[in-house]
Design a protein around this motif. Structure first.
Motif, PDB file in Angstrom:
ATOM      1  N   ASN A  48      72.779  21.478  29.958  1.00  0.00           N
ATOM      2  CA  ASN A  48      71.428  21.617  30.468  1.00  0.00           C
ATOM      3  C   ASN A  48      71.468  22.392  31.784  1.00  0.00           C
ATOM      4  N   ASP A  49      70.360  22.451  32.501  1.00  0.00           N
ATOM      5  CA  ASP A  49      70.286  23.231  33.741  1.00  0.00           C
ATOM      6  C   ASP A  49      71.165  22.675  34.847  1.00  0.00           C
ATOM      7  N   PHE A  50      71.529  21.409  34.763  1.00  0.00           N
ATOM      8  CA  PHE A  50      72.338  20.775  35.800  1.00  0.00           C
ATOM      9  C   PHE A  50      73.821  20.738  35.434  1.00  0.00           C
ATOM     10  N   GLY A  51      74.197  21.336  34.302  1.00  0.00           N
ATOM     11  CA  GLY A  51      75.593  21.377  33.880  1.00  0.00           C
ATOM     12  C   GLY A  51      76.053  20.151  33.119  1.00  0.00           C
ATOM     13  N   GLU A  52      75.137  19.251  32.806  1.00  0.00           N
ATOM     14  CA  GLU A  52      75.471  18.050  32.036  1.00  0.00           C
ATOM     15  C   GLU A  52      75.298  18.341  30.552  1.00  0.00           C
ATOM     16  N   LEU A  53      76.028  17.628  29.723  1.00  0.00           N
ATOM     17  CA  LEU A  53      75.918  17.820  28.281  1.00  0.00           C
ATOM     18  C   LEU A  53      74.804  16.960  27.711  1.00  0.00           C
ATOM     19  N   GLU A  54      74.069  17.548  26.783  1.00  0.00           N
ATOM     20  CA  GLU A  54      73.027  16.804  26.075  1.00  0.00           C
ATOM     21  C   GLU A  54      73.052  17.222  24.617  1.00  0.00           C
ATOM     22  N   ALA A  55      72.495  16.396  23.779  1.00  0.00           N
ATOM     23  CA  ALA A  55      72.523  16.654  22.335  1.00  0.00           C
ATOM     24  C   ALA A  55      71.802  17.967  22.025  1.00  0.00           C
ATOM     25  N   LEU A  56      72.402  18.750  21.155  1.00  0.00           N
ATOM     26  CA  LEU A  56      71.844  20.044  20.780  1.00  0.00           C
ATOM     27  C   LEU A  56      70.790  19.849  19.701  1.00  0.00           C
ATOM     28  N   THR A  57      69.598  20.304  19.987  1.00  0.00           N
ATOM     29  CA  THR A  57      68.498  20.256  19.033  1.00  0.00           C
ATOM     30  C   THR A  57      68.176  21.690  18.622  1.00  0.00           C
ATOM     31  N   PRO A  58      67.435  21.868  17.533  1.00  0.00           N
ATOM     32  CA  PRO A  58      67.055  23.239  17.164  1.00  0.00           C
ATOM     33  C   PRO A  58      66.271  23.950  18.270  1.00  0.00           C
ATOM     34  N   LYS A  59      65.473  23.202  19.005  1.00  0.00           N
ATOM     35  CA  LYS A  59      64.708  23.791  20.098  1.00  0.00           C
ATOM     36  C   LYS A  59      65.634  24.292  21.209  1.00  0.00           C
ATOM     37  N   LEU A  60      66.632  23.495  21.588  1.00  0.00           N
ATOM     38  CA  LEU A  60      67.564  23.912  22.626  1.00  0.00           C
ATOM     39  C   LEU A  60      68.430  25.084  22.164  1.00  0.00           C
ATOM     40  N   ARG A  61      68.810  25.101  20.898  1.00  0.00           N
ATOM     41  CA  ARG A  61      69.587  26.235  20.379  1.00  0.00           C
ATOM     42  C   ARG A  61      68.765  27.512  20.458  1.00  0.00           C
ATOM     43  N   ARG A  62      67.508  27.433  20.099  1.00  0.00           N
ATOM     44  CA  ARG A  62      66.617  28.608  20.158  1.00  0.00           C
ATOM     45  C   ARG A  62      66.441  29.067  21.603  1.00  0.00           C
ATOM     46  N   ILE A  63      66.313  28.137  22.536  1.00  0.00           N
ATOM     47  CA  ILE A  63      66.194  28.489  23.951  1.00  0.00           C
ATOM     48  C   ILE A  63      67.440  29.229  24.419  1.00  0.00           C
ATOM     49  N   ASN A  64      68.615  28.749  24.029  1.00  0.00           N
ATOM     50  CA  ASN A  64      69.864  29.420  24.395  1.00  0.00           C
ATOM     51  C   ASN A  64      69.907  30.842  23.839  1.00  0.00           C
ATOM     52  N   GLU A  65      69.467  31.021  22.607  1.00  0.00           N
ATOM     53  CA  GLU A  65      69.490  32.343  21.991  1.00  0.00           C
ATOM     54  C   GLU A  65      68.515  33.294  22.671  1.00  0.00           C
ATOM     55  N   VAL A  66      67.324  32.803  23.013  1.00  0.00           N
ATOM     56  CA  VAL A  66      66.331  33.648  23.683  1.00  0.00           C
ATOM     57  C   VAL A  66      66.806  34.022  25.084  1.00  0.00           C
ATOM     58  N   MET A  67      67.381  33.076  25.803  1.00  0.00           N
ATOM     59  CA  MET A  67      67.918  33.374  27.132  1.00  0.00           C
ATOM     60  C   MET A  67      69.014  34.436  27.048  1.00  0.00           C
ATOM     61  N   GLU A  68      69.828  34.370  26.011  1.00  0.00           N
ATOM     62  CA  GLU A  68      70.886  35.360  25.804  1.00  0.00           C
ATOM     63  C   GLU A  68      70.281  36.748  25.581  1.00  0.00           C
ATOM     64  N   LYS A  69      69.227  36.829  24.772  1.00  0.00           N
ATOM     65  CA  LYS A  69      68.584  38.121  24.520  1.00  0.00           C
ATOM     66  C   LYS A  69      67.990  38.702  25.793  1.00  0.00           C
ATOM     67  N   PHE A  70      67.341  37.878  26.612  1.00  0.00           N
ATOM     68  CA  PHE A  70      66.799  38.345  27.884  1.00  0.00           C
ATOM     69  C   PHE A  70      67.905  38.845  28.797  1.00  0.00           C
ATOM     70  N   TYR A  71      68.998  38.136  28.850  1.00  0.00           N
ATOM     71  CA  TYR A  71      70.118  38.500  29.710  1.00  0.00           C
ATOM     72  C   TYR A  71      70.714  39.846  29.291  1.00  0.00           C
ATOM     73  N   VAL A  72      70.932  40.025  28.000  1.00  0.00           N
ATOM     74  CA  VAL A  72      71.501  41.278  27.498  1.00  0.00           C
ATOM     75  C   VAL A  72      70.535  42.435  27.748  1.00  0.00           C
ATOM     76  N   PHE A  73      69.244  42.217  27.499  1.00  0.00           N
ATOM     77  CA  PHE A  73      68.245  43.255  27.703  1.00  0.00           C
ATOM     78  C   PHE A  73      68.165  43.651  29.183  1.00  0.00           C
ATOM     79  N   LYS A  74      68.175  42.665  30.064  1.00  0.00           N
ATOM     80  CA  LYS A  74      68.099  42.926  31.503  1.00  0.00           C
ATOM     81  C   LYS A  74      69.308  43.723  31.980  1.00  0.00           C
ATOM     82  N   ASN A  75      70.495  43.364  31.537  1.00  0.00           N
ATOM     83  CA  ASN A  75      71.694  44.081  31.939  1.00  0.00           C
ATOM     84  C   ASN A  75      71.740  45.484  31.357  1.00  0.00           C
ATOM     85  N   ALA A  76      71.218  45.692  30.161  1.00  0.00           N
ATOM     86  CA  ALA A  76      71.187  47.022  29.566  1.00  0.00           C
ATOM     87  C   ALA A  76      70.241  47.929  30.359  1.00  0.00           C
ATOM     88  N   ARG A  77      69.120  47.404  30.808  1.00  0.00           N
ATOM     89  CA  ARG A  77      68.187  48.189  31.614  1.00  0.00           C
ATOM     90  C   ARG A  77      68.780  48.511  32.973  1.00  0.00           C
TER      91      ARG A  77
END
Length: 81
Positions: A48-77
């Motif tokens: 999570n945001d504080f570095g602690e582990l929490e159970a992975l839900t489909p919502k959290l997996r999707r959030i991780n994937e979207v954050m990854e896309k934003f990060y890659v797009f930002k670095n490419a620009r």
């Protein structure tokens, strides 16, 4: 992508309750987020945001994937400018 169900073996779940989970990295993102899976009970976890582990839900997996896309797009620009 579906999240695996818990194992039906009660001894493996008991082992995790007594001794703790055995984490293996399932997926590592460029945003320094990681997803883990217990090798005994097949539960999946993420940081999570504080570095602690929490159970992975489909919502959290999707959030991780979207954050990854934003990060890659930002670095490419940033590199092209």
């Amino acid at each position: 992508m579906s999240i695996k169900a818990q194992t039906k073996n009660p001894f493996k779940r008991l082992q995790c309750k007594l001794f703790g989970h055995r984490y293996a990295i399932l997926r590592s993102y460029q945003t320094n987020k990681k997803e883990y899976e217990c090798s005994h009970c097949q539960k999946q976890f993420t940081e999570n945001d504080f570095g602690e582990l929490e159970a992975l839900t489909p919502k959290l997996r999707r959030i991780n994937e979207v954050m990854e896309k934003f990060y890659v797009f930002k670095n490419a620009r940033r590199r092209s400018a």
